[in-house]
Design a protein around this motif. Structure first.
Motif, short mmCIF file in Angstrom:
data_model
loop_
_atom_site.label_atom_id
_atom_site.label_comp_id
_atom_site.label_asym_id
_atom_site.label_seq_id
_atom_site.Cartn_x
_atom_site.Cartn_y
_atom_site.Cartn_z
N PRO A 1 0.84 -1.20 0.00
CA PRO A 1 0.00 0.00 0.00
C PRO A 1 0.87 1.25 0.00
O PRO A 1 1.97 1.26 0.55
N CYS A 2 0.37 2.27 -0.60
CA CYS A 2 1.13 3.53 -0.73
C CYS A 2 0.95 4.35 0.55
O CYS A 2 0.24 5.36 0.57
N ASP A 3 1.61 3.88 1.63
CA ASP A 3 1.57 4.62 2.88
C ASP A 3 2.92 4.47 3.59
O ASP A 3 3.74 3.63 3.24
N ALA A 4 3.12 5.30 4.60
CA ALA A 4 4.41 5.37 5.27
C ALA A 4 4.82 4.05 5.92
O ALA A 4 6.02 3.76 6.04
N GLU A 5 3.86 3.24 6.35
CA GLU A 5 4.19 1.96 6.99
C GLU A 5 4.89 1.00 6.04
O GLU A 5 5.56 0.08 6.46
N SER A 6 4.73 1.22 4.75
CA SER A 6 5.35 0.34 3.76
C SER A 6 6.87 0.50 3.70
O SER A 6 7.56 -0.38 3.19
N VAL A 7 7.38 1.60 4.22
CA VAL A 7 8.84 1.79 4.23
C VAL A 7 9.50 0.64 5.01
O VAL A 7 10.46 0.03 4.54
N GLY A 8 8.99 0.34 6.18
CA GLY A 8 9.55 -0.75 6.98
C GLY A 8 9.40 -2.11 6.31
O GLY A 8 10.32 -2.93 6.35
N ARG A 9 8.26 -2.34 5.67
CA ARG A 9 8.05 -3.60 4.94
C ARG A 9 9.06 -3.74 3.82
O ARG A 9 9.62 -4.83 3.59
N ALA A 10 9.29 -2.66 3.08
CA ALA A 10 10.25 -2.71 1.97
C ALA A 10 11.66 -2.97 2.49
O ALA A 10 12.42 -3.75 1.89
N ARG A 11 12.01 -2.35 3.60
CA ARG A 11 13.34 -2.58 4.20
C ARG A 11 13.49 -4.06 4.59
O ARG A 11 14.54 -4.66 4.34
N ARG A 12 12.46 -4.63 5.20
CA ARG A 12 12.53 -6.04 5.59
C ARG A 12 12.63 -6.96 4.38
O ARG A 12 13.36 -7.96 4.40
N LEU A 13 11.90 -6.64 3.31
CA LEU A 13 11.97 -7.44 2.09
C LEU A 13 13.39 -7.45 1.53
O LEU A 13 13.94 -8.51 1.22
N VAL A 14 13.99 -6.27 1.45
CA VAL A 14 15.35 -6.17 0.90
C VAL A 14 16.36 -6.84 1.82
O VAL A 14 17.20 -7.63 1.37
N ALA A 15 16.27 -6.58 3.12
CA ALA A 15 17.23 -7.17 4.06
C ALA A 15 17.12 -8.69 4.07
O ALA A 15 18.14 -9.39 4.07
N GLY A 16 15.90 -9.22 4.05
CA GLY A 16 15.72 -10.67 4.03
C GLY A 16 16.26 -11.30 2.76
O GLY A 16 16.89 -12.37 2.81
N SER A 17 16.05 -10.64 1.64
CA SER A 17 16.55 -11.16 0.36
C SER A 17 18.07 -11.19 0.35
O SER A 17 18.69 -12.20 -0.02
N LEU A 18 18.68 -10.10 0.78
CA LEU A 18 20.15 -10.04 0.79
C LEU A 18 20.74 -11.04 1.77
O LEU A 18 21.77 -11.66 1.49
#
Length: 141
Positions: free
Chosen positions: A19-36
């Protein structure tokens, strides 16, 4: 909204629609960190999560969208591509902020932390991407 899923074909990667809201910043960070972490590229986590934070923040602030798509793709054993796609066709612009400004430095950070970055327009909006690579070891150490 979909859960993070690995790419079915092509280079290894994970993606999620958020969703296009500020809470998605943390979700995106977790997605990238988990992938790496899964790929053994922990040395790229700090820079990559900051980059995706800035790209998501820009989408939330400027795209006026309901949803956007975040993805991280492994390009080589030593490099990744992080990208955010949204419905806006407005292109990102690096700005010079005053010292007392609270925003306007996001793309300056993306530029400093990534090896290269850019955007692609398409019919349904745009994709802003950044490539990050592990730095070569110093041969004198």
């Amino acid at each position: 909204m979909t859960a993070a899923e690995p790419n079915a074909t092509g280079s290894p990667g994970y993606s999620e629609t958020m969703p296009c809201d500020a809470e998605s910043v943390g979700r995106a960070r977790r997605l990238v960190a988990g992938s790496l972490g899964a790929w053994g590229l922990g040395d790229l986590v700090d820079a990559s999560t900051l980059v995706v934070s800035e790209l998501v923040a820009n989408a939330v602030k400027h795209a006026r969208c309901l949803l956007f798509h975040v993805a991280v793709r492994r390009l080589t054993d030593h490099s990744v591509l992080v990208f955010v796609a949204d419905r806006s066709r407005d292109v990102p612009r690096m700005t010079c902020s005053s010292d007392d400004s609270e925003d306007g430095r996001g793309l300056v950070l993306v530029d400093a932390l990534s090896d290269r970055w850019g955007y692609e327009r398409h019919r349904s909006g745009k994709t802003v991407w950044a490539e990050l690579r592990l730095k070569a070891e110093d041969p004198e150490q």
